[in-house]
Design a protein around this motif. Structure first.
Motif, mmCIF file in Angstrom:
data_model
loop_
_atom_site.group_PDB
_atom_site.id
_atom_site.type_symbol
_atom_site.label_atom_id
_atom_site.label_comp_id
_atom_site.label_asym_id
_atom_site.label_seq_id
_atom_site.Cartn_x
_atom_site.Cartn_y
_atom_site.Cartn_z
ATOM 1 N N GLY A 201 -2.657 -6.358 -8.056
ATOM 2 C CA GLY A 201 -3.217 -5.435 -7.086
ATOM 3 C C GLY A 201 -3.955 -4.309 -7.769
ATOM 4 N N SER A 202 -4.348 -3.328 -6.982
ATOM 5 C CA SER A 202 -5.166 -2.230 -7.498
ATOM 6 C C SER A 202 -4.441 -0.890 -7.447
ATOM 7 C CB SER A 202 -6.468 -2.145 -6.688
ATOM 8 O OG SER A 202 -6.168 -1.945 -5.319
ATOM 9 N N SER A 203 -3.117 -0.907 -7.476
ATOM 10 C CA SER A 203 -2.358 0.342 -7.407
ATOM 11 C C SER A 203 -2.174 0.940 -8.785
ATOM 12 C CB SER A 203 -0.989 0.085 -6.774
ATOM 13 O OG SER A 203 -0.213 -0.763 -7.607
ATOM 14 N N ASN A 204 -1.644 2.146 -8.838
ATOM 15 C CA ASN A 204 -1.289 2.799 -10.097
ATOM 16 C C ASN A 204 0.108 2.336 -10.492
ATOM 17 O OD1 ASN A 204 -3.640 4.420 -10.177
ATOM 18 N ND2 ASN A 204 -2.716 5.768 -8.662
ATOM 19 N N ALA B 298 3.879 3.968 -1.644
ATOM 20 C CA ALA B 298 4.461 4.387 -2.916
ATOM 21 C C ALA B 298 5.839 3.760 -3.048
ATOM 22 C CB ALA B 298 4.576 5.906 -2.966
ATOM 23 N N GLY C 126 0.780 -1.232 0.000
ATOM 24 C CA GLY C 126 0.000 0.000 0.000
ATOM 25 C C GLY C 126 0.811 1.281 0.000
ATOM 26 N N ASN D 292 0.592 -4.972 -4.883
ATOM 27 C CA ASN D 292 0.302 -3.733 -4.168
ATOM 28 C C ASN D 292 -1.185 -3.436 -4.310
ATOM 29 O OD1 ASN D 292 0.802 -1.486 -2.644
ATOM 30 N ND2 ASN D 292 1.557 -0.237 -4.308
ATOM 31 N N ASN D 293 -1.847 -3.141 -3.208
ATOM 32 C CA ASN D 293 -3.286 -2.890 -3.263
ATOM 33 C C ASN D 293 -3.663 -1.442 -3.049
ATOM 34 O OD1 ASN D 293 -4.256 -5.481 -3.898
ATOM 35 N ND2 ASN D 293 -3.733 -6.146 -1.839
ATOM 36 N N ALA D 294 -2.697 -0.539 -3.085
ATOM 37 C CA ALA D 294 -2.947 0.893 -2.987
ATOM 38 C C ALA D 294 -1.628 1.576 -3.325
ATOM 39 C CB ALA D 294 -3.417 1.272 -1.590
ATOM 40 N N GLY D 295 -1.568 2.873 -3.193
ATOM 41 C CA GLY D 295 -0.329 3.575 -3.471
ATOM 42 C C GLY D 295 0.001 3.549 -4.951
ATOM 43 N N SER D 296 1.285 3.677 -5.269
ATOM 44 C CA SER D 296 1.697 3.691 -6.669
ATOM 45 C C SER D 296 3.052 3.021 -6.814
ATOM 46 C CB SER D 296 1.761 5.122 -7.200
ATOM 47 O OG SER D 296 2.724 5.862 -6.475
#
Length: 94
Positions: free
Chosen positions: A87-90, A48, A46, A66-70
């Motif tokens: 995951g759902s990160s950028n 960066a 989560g 990674n499920n958040a962050g970038s």
């Protein structure tokens, strides 16, 4: 292994098997090289993260999750990284 402080070493880090987990943003040195074997996993957790050089290790690439962050990957070496980025990160590949 979990990095709970920003690491300042340089050079190659190989995750042969098991987990390397972030406990803080940009825990892994941005100027470092990350090589993942097929049995290795890096959990951005989560936060960066920036990885300057990413490449396959023995048996191909492992998993970056990674499920958040970038996550920013600045260079892919050896032509490719064949592992999974989940995951759902950028994600930015520069």
């Amino acid at each position: 292994m979990q990095f709970n402080a920003v690491q300042t070493f340089t050079g190659l880090t190989t995750v042969q098997q098991g987990y390397l987990k972030y406990g803080i943003a940009n825990a892994f040195p941005v100027a470092g090289t990350l090589k993942l074997n097929s049995t290795g996993t890096v959990d951005i957790n989560g936060f960066a993260a920036g990885i300057t050089t990413l490449s396959d290790g023995t048996g191909g690439g492992g998993v970056i999750t990674n499920n958040a962050g970038s996550l920013a990957v600045l260079t892919l070496t050896q032509g490719f990284f064949s592992g999974a980025i989940t995951g759902s990160s950028n994600l930015s590949v520069i």
